[in-house]
Design a protein around this motif. Structure first.
Motif, PDB file in Angstrom:
ATOM      1  N   GLY A 186      30.564  45.556  37.526  1.00 54.71           N
ATOM      2  CA  GLY A 186      30.659  46.716  38.413  1.00 54.71           C
ATOM      3  C   GLY A 186      31.317  46.454  39.744  1.00 54.71           C
ATOM      4  N   THR A 187      30.919  45.392  40.442  1.00 50.83           N
ATOM      5  CA  THR A 187      31.478  45.104  41.765  1.00 50.83           C
ATOM      6  C   THR A 187      32.964  44.782  41.671  1.00 50.83           C
ATOM      7  N   ALA A 188      33.329  43.971  40.705  1.00 48.96           N
ATOM      8  CA  ALA A 188      34.744  43.633  40.509  1.00 48.96           C
ATOM      9  C   ALA A 188      35.528  44.889  40.137  1.00 48.96           C
ATOM     10  N   GLY A 189      34.940  45.728  39.297  1.00 56.99           N
ATOM     11  CA  GLY A 189      35.594  46.978  38.919  1.00 56.99           C
ATOM     12  C   GLY A 189      35.823  47.887  40.109  1.00 56.99           C
ATOM     13  N   ASP A 190      34.849  47.934  41.019  1.00 58.49           N
ATOM     14  CA  ASP A 190      34.999  48.766  42.215  1.00 58.49           C
ATOM     15  C   ASP A 190      36.151  48.280  43.087  1.00 58.49           C
ATOM     16  N   ARG A 191      36.288  46.962  43.220  1.00 58.27           N
ATOM     17  CA  ARG A 191      37.391  46.410  44.027  1.00 58.27           C
ATOM     18  C   ARG A 191      38.746  46.713  43.390  1.00 58.27           C
ATOM     19  N   ILE A 192      38.812  46.605  42.078  1.00 51.77           N
ATOM     20  CA  ILE A 192      40.069  46.902  41.377  1.00 51.77           C
ATOM     21  C   ILE A 192      40.379  48.391  41.507  1.00 51.77           C
ATOM     22  N   THR A 198      47.051  41.781  49.350  1.00 48.46           N
ATOM     23  CA  THR A 198      45.711  42.202  48.952  1.00 48.46           C
ATOM     24  C   THR A 198      45.569  42.216  47.436  1.00 48.46           C
ATOM     25  N   ALA A 199      46.513  42.819  46.744  1.00 46.66           N
ATOM     26  CA  ALA A 199      46.461  42.884  45.287  1.00 46.66           C
ATOM     27  C   ALA A 199      46.652  41.499  44.671  1.00 46.66           C
ATOM     28  N   ALA A 200      47.491  40.667  45.289  1.00 40.85           N
ATOM     29  CA  ALA A 200      47.721  39.324  44.767  1.00 40.85           C
ATOM     30  C   ALA A 200      46.451  38.483  44.866  1.00 40.85           C
ATOM     31  N   ILE A 201      45.752  38.573  46.004  1.00 38.24           N
ATOM     32  CA  ILE A 201      44.513  37.810  46.164  1.00 38.24           C
ATOM     33  C   ILE A 201      43.455  38.290  45.175  1.00 38.24           C
ATOM     34  N   LEU A 202      43.320  39.603  45.042  1.00 44.23           N
ATOM     35  CA  LEU A 202      42.357  40.159  44.096  1.00 44.23           C
ATOM     36  C   LEU A 202      42.667  39.703  42.672  1.00 44.23           C
ATOM     37  N   SER A 203      43.931  39.740  42.287  1.00 42.34           N
ATOM     38  CA  SER A 203      44.331  39.325  40.937  1.00 42.34           C
ATOM     39  C   SER A 203      44.036  37.847  40.704  1.00 42.34           C
ATOM     40  N   ALA A 204      44.342  37.019  41.688  1.00 47.62           N
ATOM     41  CA  ALA A 204      44.075  35.589  41.560  1.00 47.62           C
ATOM     42  C   ALA A 204      42.569  35.324  41.455  1.00 47.62           C
ATOM     43  N   GLU A 205      41.772  36.047  42.240  1.00 45.81           N
ATOM     44  CA  GLU A 205      40.320  35.898  42.146  1.00 45.81           C
ATOM     45  C   GLU A 205      39.803  36.298  40.768  1.00 45.81           C
ATOM     46  N   ARG A 206      40.360  37.369  40.215  1.00 45.31           N
ATOM     47  CA  ARG A 206      39.930  37.810  38.887  1.00 45.31           C
ATOM     48  C   ARG A 206      40.340  36.798  37.823  1.00 45.31           C
ATOM     49  N   MET A 207      41.522  36.202  37.964  1.00 53.15           N
ATOM     50  CA  MET A 207      41.934  35.155  37.023  1.00 53.15           C
ATOM     51  C   MET A 207      40.951  33.990  37.063  1.00 53.15           C
ATOM     52  N   ASP A 208      40.576  33.564  38.274  1.00 52.44           N
ATOM     53  CA  ASP A 208      39.624  32.467  38.417  1.00 52.44           C
ATOM     54  C   ASP A 208      38.272  32.830  37.802  1.00 52.44           C
ATOM     55  N   ALA A 209      37.811  34.055  38.045  1.00 54.24           N
ATOM     56  CA  ALA A 209      36.516  34.487  37.519  1.00 54.24           C
ATOM     57  C   ALA A 209      36.514  34.497  35.991  1.00 54.24           C
ATOM     58  N   HIS A 210      37.604  34.961  35.395  1.00 55.31           N
ATOM     59  CA  HIS A 210      37.652  35.013  33.934  1.00 55.31           C
ATOM     60  C   HIS A 210      37.841  33.624  33.328  1.00 55.31           C
ATOM     61  N   THR A 211      38.525  32.737  34.036  1.00 54.98           N
ATOM     62  CA  THR A 211      38.628  31.348  33.585  1.00 54.98           C
ATOM     63  C   THR A 211      37.253  30.695  33.590  1.00 54.98           C
ATOM     64  N   ALA A 212      36.486  30.935  34.660  1.00 52.55           N
ATOM     65  CA  ALA A 212      35.133  30.381  34.746  1.00 52.55           C
ATOM     66  C   ALA A 212      34.225  30.966  33.665  1.00 52.55           C
TER      67      ALA A 212
END
Length: 135
Positions: free
Chosen positions: A49-55, A103-117
């Protein structure tokens, strides 16, 4: 002997006012919003939910209106969803970088890291005493 051409040729280039043009930035905005909207759908399906809200905030910023959100369940395995989300975040990162949207680049990179983890956590720890990839 030959009759003159009375209508314009189909090979005549169109004038600049014949169809609407978009700038490169507008095209990149559309692409980025599309990749982020697809990432949002997978993120919502994963229940993040939180990640979805940011996206969703970024999609709304790019499109000028909030995205439609629904958790369309595909019955895919969580690992498959995380791989799909990682790929979509990577595409969004490439477009965000090309349009210099920090802003979008940082968010995308964070999501990549989260899904890798998340994928690493789903895979579990590697057996001890064995080197991965060593044969």
């Amino acid at each position: 002997m030959y009759e003159p051409i009375r209508s314009p040729s189909v090979h005549t280039p169109a004038g600049p006012a014949d169809f609407p043009h978009r700038s490169r930035e507008e095209e990149l905005d559309i692409q980025l919003a599309g990749h982020l909207a697809a990432l949002l759908a997978v993120t919502d399906e994963l229940g993040l939910g939180t990640a979805g809200d940011r996206i969703a905030e970024q999609v709304a910023r790019l499109r000028g209106a909030p995205p439609a959100r629904h958790a369309g369940l595909t019955d895919a395995a969580p690992a498959d969803l995380h791989r799909r989300a990682h790929a979509l975040a990577g595409r969004a990162l490439l477009v965000a970088a090309s349009r210099a949207d920090t802003t979008a680049a940082i968010l995308s990179a964070e999501r990549m890291d989260a899904h890798t983890a998340a994928l690493a956590a789903l895979a579990g720890p590697a057996p001890s005493g064995h080197l991965v990839g060593a044969h």
